[in-house]
Design a protein around this motif. Structure first.
Motif, PDB file in Angstrom:
ATOM      1  N   GLN A   1       0.878  -1.087   0.123  1.00 42.15           N
ATOM      2  CA  GLN A   1      -0.142  -0.085  -0.037  1.00 42.15           C
ATOM      3  C   GLN A   1       0.776   1.176   0.032  1.00 42.15           C
ATOM      4  N   VAL A   2       0.422   2.272  -0.657  1.00 39.60           N
ATOM      5  CA  VAL A   2       1.146   3.462  -0.641  1.00 39.60           C
ATOM      6  C   VAL A   2       1.429   4.318   0.404  1.00 39.60           C
ATOM      7  N   LYS A   3       0.248   4.266   1.280  1.00 40.96           N
ATOM      8  CA  LYS A   3       0.410   4.777   2.563  1.00 40.96           C
ATOM      9  C   LYS A   3      -0.492   3.778   3.590  1.00 40.96           C
ATOM     10  N   LYS A   4       0.173   3.859   4.881  1.00 37.89           N
ATOM     11  CA  LYS A   4      -0.380   2.919   5.735  1.00 37.89           C
ATOM     12  C   LYS A   4      -1.792   3.635   6.374  1.00 37.89           C
ATOM     13  N   LEU A   5      -2.826   2.913   6.240  1.00 37.84           N
ATOM     14  CA  LEU A   5      -4.141   3.182   6.692  1.00 37.84           C
ATOM     15  C   LEU A   5      -4.404   2.677   8.094  1.00 37.84           C
ATOM     16  N   SER A   6      -5.455   3.312   8.785  1.00 36.40           N
ATOM     17  CA  SER A   6      -6.077   2.678   9.848  1.00 36.40           C
ATOM     18  C   SER A   6      -7.508   3.082   9.656  1.00 36.40           C
ATOM     19  N   SER A   7      -7.948   2.207   8.710  1.00 33.66           N
ATOM     20  CA  SER A   7      -9.646   2.149   8.542  1.00 33.66           C
ATOM     21  C   SER A   7      -9.965   0.920   8.837  1.00 33.66           C
ATOM     22  N   PHE A   8     -11.501   0.786   8.871  1.00 30.80           N
ATOM     23  CA  PHE A   8     -12.083  -0.854   9.035  1.00 30.80           C
ATOM     24  C   PHE A   8     -11.624  -1.556   8.007  1.00 30.80           C
ATOM     25  N   VAL A   9     -11.611  -1.308   6.820  1.00 31.53           N
ATOM     26  CA  VAL A   9     -11.229  -2.078   5.716  1.00 31.53           C
ATOM     27  C   VAL A   9      -9.889  -2.991   6.079  1.00 31.53           C
ATOM     28  N   VAL A  10      -8.854  -2.259   6.634  1.00 29.43           N
ATOM     29  CA  VAL A  10      -7.422  -2.773   6.821  1.00 29.43           C
ATOM     30  C   VAL A  10      -7.244  -3.420   8.415  1.00 29.43           C
ATOM     31  N   GLU A  11      -8.435  -3.307   9.221  1.00 25.11           N
ATOM     32  CA  GLU A  11      -8.463  -3.626  10.423  1.00 25.11           C
ATOM     33  C   GLU A  11      -8.377  -5.344  10.713  1.00 25.11           C
ATOM     34  N   PHE A  12      -8.948  -6.013   9.904  1.00 24.97           N
ATOM     35  CA  PHE A  12      -8.985  -7.377  10.104  1.00 24.97           C
ATOM     36  C   PHE A  12      -7.799  -8.100   9.297  1.00 24.97           C
ATOM     37  N   ASP A  13      -7.713  -9.366   9.654  1.00 28.01           N
ATOM     38  CA  ASP A  13      -7.039  -9.957   9.133  1.00 28.01           C
ATOM     39  C   ASP A  13      -7.598 -11.577   8.641  1.00 28.01           C
ATOM     40  N   PRO A  14      -7.768 -11.572   7.228  1.00 22.00           N
ATOM     41  CA  PRO A  14      -7.178 -10.879   6.299  1.00 22.00           C
ATOM     42  C   PRO A  14      -8.038  -9.691   6.016  1.00 22.00           C
TER      43      PRO A  14
END
Length: 524
Positions: free
Chosen positions: A88-101
């Motif tokens: 990813q271009v910049k590190k996000l802290s959103s609901f979309v990237v909160e979970f694994d996967p």
């Protein structure tokens, strides 16, 4: 002789409910206090309803190992890797990237579904609130749904580790907030009058755009999306419930239900405004039979009567398409123009300008004409996005990105002006007895548009077709829906559905004639 005297007494001059409102103050201290409270709620509401821009923000990827890839090829390649987020271009802290996967690539449908449920909660909220508001009261409906919204924020904070429990929290928050801020238009129309009513109705949206600025500040100062929902929105909502102690049921609404309760509300406002009170015998009776006085209105009434059927269909179409265009572009802000927070600030400035201009212009604008014109213009600007192709070597500040954010800001300015004008227009077009019902129903239709907007954006992005351009085509077609609507500019607000008003006026006239005949016979 006696019959003449009694007839004269029956026809003795009494004041109407509108005149009574002017007597106790239609733009006094009470109305200004209530307006200030509503503005605060609109700031929090705007922050919550715009928060999906950051909460559901999707990561953008870079493929330095394969510089020959196009943007689409890069994303497909990244999705095949074991850990896509490392690209990813910049590190996000959103609901979309909160979970694994994370909720990207093959799991993107989950994020889109949660986003749909986020707006879908408003549909349920509107369907319930319109019944409570029109039949039980504006105040009780507002308290119930504002509490539900605050409860939804708390629910998100507690269960943010679970996708579907979080989705339930998002639904509850929207189910509470959206109906509440819509009911404000009913409050303003039914406890104020004149230019003050028009100015305050239109200017509420200014505070919606201020909510966008508030959101950006919260995004910059908070470490994650959960803090935005809980600390910046949920807690202030809980605290603000105390202000409802100072809010009264609007007298114009009560007058259609119970004359004595309307007088009680009028005199509370008179006391607050330090104006003379209204006496019970000085207020005209409503021309309606006693057995109709407690009539319960429902959604079916919006299509049952010919005078409301086409109005409901057309206003519903306008709201449906408008909210697809409005909220759909929110889901594209991480994919066009500049950085997401700068895009959001640009949108917030353009909306603030639009809503401010509406306040100045609303007393002079013909509602239908300008809604038609503004929709046509912003639709054509949206369509231009079909022809903007970003080269693969486009940097953040390349001319295509600058052009995109310039066009989206201009179109959102026009759309926001039209949206604000429509809220005033449609709140005027429905009679008092079903105003909340009508606004709630068409807002429900609009929320269906909001709910499907995330799917629309994802689908057309996957087809490599501009979703903004598609929204432009739909919006341009929707201008046809304005043609059958009546103009409300400089027209008095209706209190009742035409067919019911005609029927009850006829019955009232018959009762009066019979009463006079009885008196004449008694004299003889």
């Amino acid at each position: 002789m006696k019959s003449d005297i009694i007839t004269q007494q029956l026809q003795a001059e009494q004041i109407t409910i509108q005149e009574a409102l002017h007597k106790v103050g239609h733009q006094g201290k009470y109305q200004k206090m209530a307006y200030a409270f509503f503005c605060f709620q609109w700031i929090l509401g705007g922050c919550l309803l715009m928060s999906p821009i950051f909460i559901f923000e999707k990561p953008q990827f870079q493929c330095q190992q394969n510089p020959q890839f196009t943007i689409e090829q890069c994303e497909k390649w990244v999705c095949q890797q074991e850990n896509p987020l490392q690209y990813q271009v910049k590190k996000l802290s959103s609901f979309v990237v909160e979970f694994d996967p994370p909720l990207i690539c093959s799991r993107q449908w989950i994020a889109d579904t949660v986003a749909a449920l986020n707006y879908g909660g408003s549909i349920i909220g509107f369907l319930i609130s319109i019944y409570i508001s029109d039949n039980k009261g504006r105040k009780i409906a507002s308290i119930i749904f504002w509490f539900i919204g605050a409860l939804g924020c708390a629910f998100i904070g507690i269960f943010n580790y679970n996708i579907w429990l979080s989705a339930l929290g998002f639904s509850l928050a929207n189910a509470g907030v959206n109906p509440t801020i819509t009911i404000h238009f009913c409050f303003i129309n039914e406890h104020s009058d004149g230019n003050f009513r028009e100015y305050t109705s239109a200017s509420l949206n200014i505070f919606y755009s201020i909510g966008s600025f508030y959101l950006v500040v919260a995004y910059v100062l908070s470490t994650n999306w959960v803090q935005i929902i809980v600390y910046w929105i949920g807690i202030p909502m809980f605290v603000s419930l105390i202000y409802y102690y100072f809010i009264y049921e609007p007298p114009l609404f009560l007058y259609e239900k119970n004359k004595m309760k309307a007088i009680e509300s009028l005199n509370k406002i008179a006391k607050f405004n330090k104006r003379p009170e209204v006496q019970a015998d000085s207020l005209k009776e409503r021309e309606i039979e006693q057995n109709q006085n407690q009539r319960i209105y429902g959604v079916f009434d919006l299509v049952k009567f010919k005078s409301m059927r086409l109005t409901t269909i057309c206003t519903g179409i306008v709201f449906f398409i408008t909210q697809i265009s409005y909220y759909g572009t929110n889901f594209t802000l991480s994919q066009i123009g500049l950085d997401t927070k700068y895009n959001t600030l640009a949108i917030a400035f353009s909306e603030l300008l639009a809503f401010s201009l509406v306040v100045i212009a609303i007393p002079k604008l013909k509602r239908r004409k300008w809604s038609f014109i503004l929709t046509a213009i912003y639709s054509l600007i949206y369509i231009i996005f079909f022809f903007i192709k970003k080269p693969d070597n486009c940097t953040e500040y390349c001319k295509e990105n600058i052009l995109q954010i310039a066009l989206i800001s201009l179109s959102r300015c026009l759309l926001s002006f039209q949206f604000s004008l429509c809220y005033v227009y449609f709140s005027e077009i429905y009679p008092t007895t079903i105003r909340s019902l009508g606004l709630g129903f068409i807002s429900t239709i609009g929320q269906i548009g909001s709910a499907v907007s995330a799917y629309i954006v994802t689908y057309f992005n996957n087809q490599n077709i501009s979703p903004i351009g598609i929204m432009g085509i739909c919006s341009f077609i929707s201008i046809i829906a304005y043609l059958p609507l009546r103009e409300t500019y400089s027209q008095p607000l209706k209190n009742e559905i035409d067919e019911i008003q005609s029927e009850t006026s006829l019955n009232f006239g018959k009762q009066l004639t019979n009463f006079q005949s009885q008196i004449t016979n008694h004299d003889l």
